[in-house]
Design a protein around this motif. Structure first.
Motif, PDB file in Angstrom:
ATOM      1  N   SER A 174       0.826  -1.208   0.000  1.00 25.85           N
ATOM      2  CA  SER A 174       0.000   0.000   0.000  1.00 25.85           C
ATOM      3  C   SER A 174       0.856   1.252   0.000  1.00 25.85           C
ATOM      4  O   SER A 174       2.046   1.218   0.328  1.00 25.85           O
ATOM      5  N   SER A 175       0.236   2.358  -0.343  1.00 28.34           N
ATOM      6  CA  SER A 175       0.891   3.669  -0.271  1.00 28.34           C
ATOM      7  C   SER A 175      -0.088   4.661   0.334  1.00 28.34           C
ATOM      8  O   SER A 175      -1.306   4.467   0.272  1.00 28.34           O
ATOM      9  N   ILE A 176       0.444   5.724   0.946  1.00 26.50           N
ATOM     10  CA  ILE A 176      -0.410   6.704   1.610  1.00 26.50           C
ATOM     11  C   ILE A 176      -0.115   8.089   1.063  1.00 26.50           C
ATOM     12  O   ILE A 176       1.046   8.429   0.778  1.00 26.50           O
ATOM     13  N   ASN A 177      -1.166   8.881   0.901  1.00 28.94           N
ATOM     14  CA  ASN A 177      -1.042  10.222   0.344  1.00 28.94           C
ATOM     15  C   ASN A 177      -1.693  11.223   1.293  1.00 28.94           C
ATOM     16  O   ASN A 177      -2.880  11.132   1.589  1.00 28.94           O
ATOM     17  N   SER A 178      -0.892  12.165   1.777  1.00 27.76           N
ATOM     18  CA  SER A 178      -1.393  13.208   2.676  1.00 27.76           C
ATOM     19  C   SER A 178      -0.558  14.472   2.482  1.00 27.76           C
ATOM     20  O   SER A 178       0.672  14.405   2.469  1.00 27.76           O
ATOM     21  N   PRO A 179      -1.204  15.643   2.297  1.00 27.12           N
ATOM     22  CA  PRO A 179      -2.656  15.842   2.288  1.00 27.12           C
ATOM     23  C   PRO A 179      -3.288  15.342   1.003  1.00 27.12           C
ATOM     24  O   PRO A 179      -2.644  15.325  -0.039  1.00 27.12           O
ATOM     25  N   CYS A 180      -4.527  14.948   1.092  1.00 30.80           N
ATOM     26  CA  CYS A 180      -5.266  14.471  -0.069  1.00 30.80           C
ATOM     27  C   CYS A 180      -6.207  15.580  -0.525  1.00 30.80           C
ATOM     28  O   CYS A 180      -7.052  16.035   0.253  1.00 30.80           O
ATOM     29  N   GLN A 181      -6.049  16.020  -1.752  1.00 27.41           N
ATOM     30  CA  GLN A 181      -6.830  17.144  -2.260  1.00 27.41           C
ATOM     31  C   GLN A 181      -7.997  16.688  -3.141  1.00 27.41           C
ATOM     32  O   GLN A 181      -8.558  17.489  -3.883  1.00 27.41           O
ATOM     33  N   HIS A 186      -8.799   4.236  -0.549  1.00 35.04           N
ATOM     34  CA  HIS A 186      -9.613   4.348   0.666  1.00 35.04           C
ATOM     35  C   HIS A 186      -9.334   5.708   1.281  1.00 35.04           C
ATOM     36  O   HIS A 186      -8.173   6.059   1.517  1.00 35.04           O
ATOM     37  N   PHE A 187     -10.383   6.476   1.547  1.00 41.54           N
ATOM     38  CA  PHE A 187     -10.231   7.841   2.045  1.00 41.54           C
ATOM     39  C   PHE A 187     -10.681   7.926   3.502  1.00 41.54           C
ATOM     40  O   PHE A 187     -11.744   7.416   3.866  1.00 41.54           O
ATOM     41  N   PHE A 188      -9.863   8.591   4.316  1.00 43.52           N
ATOM     42  CA  PHE A 188     -10.156   8.783   5.733  1.00 43.52           C
ATOM     43  C   PHE A 188     -10.038  10.269   6.068  1.00 43.52           C
ATOM     44  O   PHE A 188      -9.184  10.972   5.522  1.00 43.52           O
ATOM     45  N   GLN A 189     -10.870  10.723   6.994  1.00 43.42           N
ATOM     46  CA  GLN A 189     -10.823  12.108   7.425  1.00 43.42           C
ATOM     47  C   GLN A 189     -10.727  12.183   8.938  1.00 43.42           C
ATOM     48  O   GLN A 189     -11.548  11.604   9.660  1.00 43.42           O
ATOM     49  N   ALA A 190      -9.712  12.884   9.414  1.00 43.63           N
ATOM     50  CA  ALA A 190      -9.526  13.085  10.851  1.00 43.63           C
ATOM     51  C   ALA A 190     -10.281  14.336  11.298  1.00 43.63           C
ATOM     52  O   ALA A 190     -10.750  15.133  10.473  1.00 43.63           O
ATOM     53  N   GLU A 193      -3.518  17.692  13.710  1.00 42.79           N
ATOM     54  CA  GLU A 193      -2.559  16.862  14.431  1.00 42.79           C
ATOM     55  C   GLU A 193      -2.987  15.397  14.478  1.00 42.79           C
ATOM     56  O   GLU A 193      -2.149  14.500  14.450  1.00 42.79           O
ATOM     57  N   GLU A 194      -4.302  15.161  14.548  1.00 43.49           N
ATOM     58  CA  GLU A 194      -4.793  13.791  14.555  1.00 43.49           C
ATOM     59  C   GLU A 194      -4.490  13.116  13.221  1.00 43.49           C
ATOM     60  O   GLU A 194      -4.048  11.962  13.183  1.00 43.49           O
ATOM     61  N   ARG A 195      -4.721  13.841  12.123  1.00 41.00           N
ATOM     62  CA  ARG A 195      -4.415  13.260  10.824  1.00 41.00           C
ATOM     63  C   ARG A 195      -2.931  12.947  10.683  1.00 41.00           C
ATOM     64  O   ARG A 195      -2.537  11.869  10.219  1.00 41.00           O
ATOM     65  N   ASP A 196      -2.081  13.894  11.093  1.00 42.03           N
ATOM     66  CA  ASP A 196      -0.639  13.685  10.964  1.00 42.03           C
ATOM     67  C   ASP A 196      -0.170  12.484  11.782  1.00 42.03           C
ATOM     68  O   ASP A 196       0.732  11.747  11.366  1.00 42.03           O
TER      69      ASP A 196
END
Length: 341
Positions: free
Chosen positions: A43-50, A69-73, A77-80
């Motif tokens: 898997s790979s992760i992308n942040s921030p996701c626009q 798969h999209f997640f929202q904190a 700081e919670e997202r990071d």
């Protein structure tokens, strides 16, 4: 976290658990079986996701089969923190290692006699602990934070360590266990493994206590807009709760932000939005735990409901995720109700 549905473009609150090889998500924290799982291998992760212009603090996890798969904190700081730990888990899988957030004690040979929880409480002592400051860097203002150097200085002065090298080891443990959080690009990069040590003994590396009310004014390093509306007054506590509506008596998830002065509990749409949906004035209010209430059968779970009665006798019913969280909210609201304006 909020999670986007795979079949419909809807966002739903989910209880998310990070494992060493995947992410499980549950409809409710008390559920025994997950609604699904996203494997982390490949898997790979992308942040921030626009991908969602009106949604803040979103990150995207792309599985090996190119499924997004999209997640929202609830806040930056919670997202990071989520992104940082997921990256570590993926890195461990790629390297054939076993990931565990609390493995630092063994990996750096931290003595078992050291009580990190007790040390953390000493560091937060209002009189003898580390002083929280307002610091500026790169046109940003970091509130309620401190430098890496000040942490090591305090550990030396309190006789917790013999030298600064030991201080780095101890501070890295505090960071890994979640007692300290990185603030700003320099400290975040180190925490993600881009430096020789996770913690930096530097005057331009900023850190904060996770329950201190830390916030950053100005644009973040990854172009998220930090809303000034959300930070009028010192943030004492924030998080998601279920709130009962006054008209239809239905329950909805809301993000709550508790401020010390003025004494308001603002609530927002957890999916994002610049303006609060409403506010509860806490000065002179009464807050108490309740065991049951009318029209609550659908969501009621023992020991997690509480009620706020304002000075003008408006009743608000809220539900926390656990009895411990309920107690924390009640104590925080009581304190603000006594001292806030």
């Amino acid at each position: 976290l909020l999670m986007q549905g795979s079949m419909f473009n809807t966002w739903k609150p989910m209880w998310v658990v990070l494992l060493e090889d995947g992410i499980e998500f549950y409809k409710r924290k008390a559920d025994n079986s997950p609604k699904g799982m996203v494997p982390l291998k490949g898997s790979s992760i992308n942040s921030p996701c626009q991908d969602f212009g009106k949604r803040m603090f979103v990150f995207k996890l792309t599985a090996a089969k190119q499924q997004d798969h999209f997640f929202q904190a609830a806040y930056l700081e919670e997202r990071d923190a989520w992104v940082r730990d997921i990256k570590k888990a993926i890195h461990c899988i790629d390297g054939g290692q076993r990931f565990a957030r609390k493995s630092t004690r063994k990996s750096i040979r931290l003595p078992e006699t050291i009580n990190l929880s007790a040390l953390y409480l000493s560091m937060k002592d209002p009189e003898k602990g580390i002083k929280e400051l307002k610091l500026e860097k790169d046109k940003k203002v970091f509130n309620h934070c401190f430098t890496g150097t000040s942490v090591i200085d305090w550990l030396v002065s309190s006789n917790s360590i013999r030298n600064r090298k030991e201080g780095l080891m101890l501070a890295s443990s505090l960071l890994s266990e979640g007692y300290l959080q990185p603030a700003g690009d320099t400290s975040k990069a180190a925490a993600e493994g881009l430096s020789d040590t996770p913690f930096l003994d530097l005057t331009d590396a900023y850190y904060y206590f996770p329950d201190s009310g830390f916030f950053c004014e100005g644009n973040s390093s990854d172009d998220d807009v930090v809303l000034k509306e959300e930070f009028r007054g010192i943030v004492v506590k924030q998080g998601c709760l279920l709130k009962q509506g006054h008209r239809r008596k239905n329950w909805k998830v809301r993000k709550f932000v508790l401020r010390e002065d003025p004494a308001y509990l603002h609530y927002y749409d957890p999916a994002g939005g610049e303006e609060p949906l409403g506010a509860i004035h806490l000065r002179g209010c009464v807050v108490t735990a309740v065991e049951d209430m009318p029209d609550s059968k659908k969501y009621d779970v023992d020991n997690i409901l509480f009620e706020i009665i304002t000075a003008n006798e408006i009743h608000y019913y809220l539900q926390a995720a656990s009895s411990t969280e309920r107690t924390e909210w009640i104590r925080a609201i009581q304190a603000v109700a006594r001292t806030g304006k």
